[in-house]
Enzyme design. Sequence first.
Site, PDB file in Angstrom:
ATOM      1  N   LYS A  67      51.090  17.137  14.050  1.00 19.61           N
ATOM      2  CA  LYS A  67      52.517  17.128  13.719  1.00 19.61           C
ATOM      3  C   LYS A  67      52.974  15.857  13.015  1.00 19.61           C
ATOM      4  CE  LYS A  67      54.156  20.417  17.203  1.00 19.61           C
ATOM      5  NZ  LYS A  67      55.197  20.686  18.234  1.00 19.61           N
ATOM      6  N   ASP A 104      61.298  22.741  16.320  1.00 22.77           N
ATOM      7  CA  ASP A 104      61.229  22.523  17.769  1.00 22.77           C
ATOM      8  C   ASP A 104      62.587  22.155  18.358  1.00 22.77           C
ATOM      9  OD1 ASP A 104      58.524  23.067  18.162  1.00 22.77           O
ATOM     10  OD2 ASP A 104      57.910  21.012  17.740  1.00 22.77           O
TER      11      ASP A 104
END
Length: 284
Positions: A67, A104
Amino acid sequence: MKPYADVIGDPIAQSKSPTIHGFWLGKLGIDAEYRACHVTAEGLADYLTARRADPLWRGCNVTMPHKQAIMPLLGRINPPADAIGAVNTVLPVAGSQLSGTNTDAAGFLEPLRAELAQAHYFRMARILGTGGAARAIIAALAAEGFTLVVAGRDPGKARALLDELAPGGEHHTPPLAHFADPTDFAFDDREGCLDLVINASSLGMIGQPPLPFDWSHAPPRSIAYDIVTAPRDTAFLQAARAAGHRTIDGLAMLIGQAAVAFEHFFGHPAPREHDAELRAILTQ
C-alpha cells in the site's frame, strides 16, 4: 477477453475481494472479471508495466505489503490517498498513466454515517494497533473531529502516525498493555458524546492471539469496531456486547471499501441491496 480488475498482495489467497466483486458483477449481469494476483515486492513494478499496456484492465486493489511501496510507481496520487499516505486502489488514466486512491477511509466510515451526521459535544476514538490499516482510520477520524487515543506496542510509532496524519490535535499514545488490565476509572457523563473503540490490528484473527483489552476502559454507550474479518464475530466484539456496547464487525469496512472501488472499476454502483446475501456467502 473481457474487462477485468484484480487484487494484488503477498500473500493473496486469503483475500475475500474476488468473492465480493464477483458477486456484484453477477447480480448486475456485467460481463467482466475480478481476479486475485500474487505479486511480490520484487515483481510490483513489472506487474504495473504489464497492466498499464492491457486495454482490458480496469484497475486493481492493493493489499499488504504494497500500500505504500506502490506509491512512487504511480503517476498521480489522488485524495484521500495523499493525506493517508497509502494507496489501496490503482486506476488507469489517459496516456497510459496510473493513479492511486484509497477507499479504506470511506469504507471504514460507512457504518458510522448515522452517528457522524449528529452533533456531539465531544468525539473520542481509542484505536488499538499501529499497522497499515490504522493509517486510513486515523486520518478518517481526525477529519471527523475526533480526539484520538492510538495504542500500540511501540508508543513512539503511534506518536509518529499522529504527527503525520493528525497533527495539532490533543491526541494520546498509551502503550497497548495499558488497556489489558481492569480499571476503576469513573467516566464523566457521556450523554451527547460519541466514543469508539477500534481494533485496527490483526489480533483476534484466526491464528493470532487475542487482543488484550478490558472493557472497563470503554465509556458507557461506546461503539466497538473490529476490522478483523475472520472470524466475523471476534472475542473482542463478543466481550463488548457482554459489557453493553454496540458492535460493528470487519465485514462492514471490507464491503464498504470494496463498493467504492467497484464503481471506479466497472462504472456502476455496487448492488448493496444484496448485502445480507453477500455477508452469508463471506461467512461460509
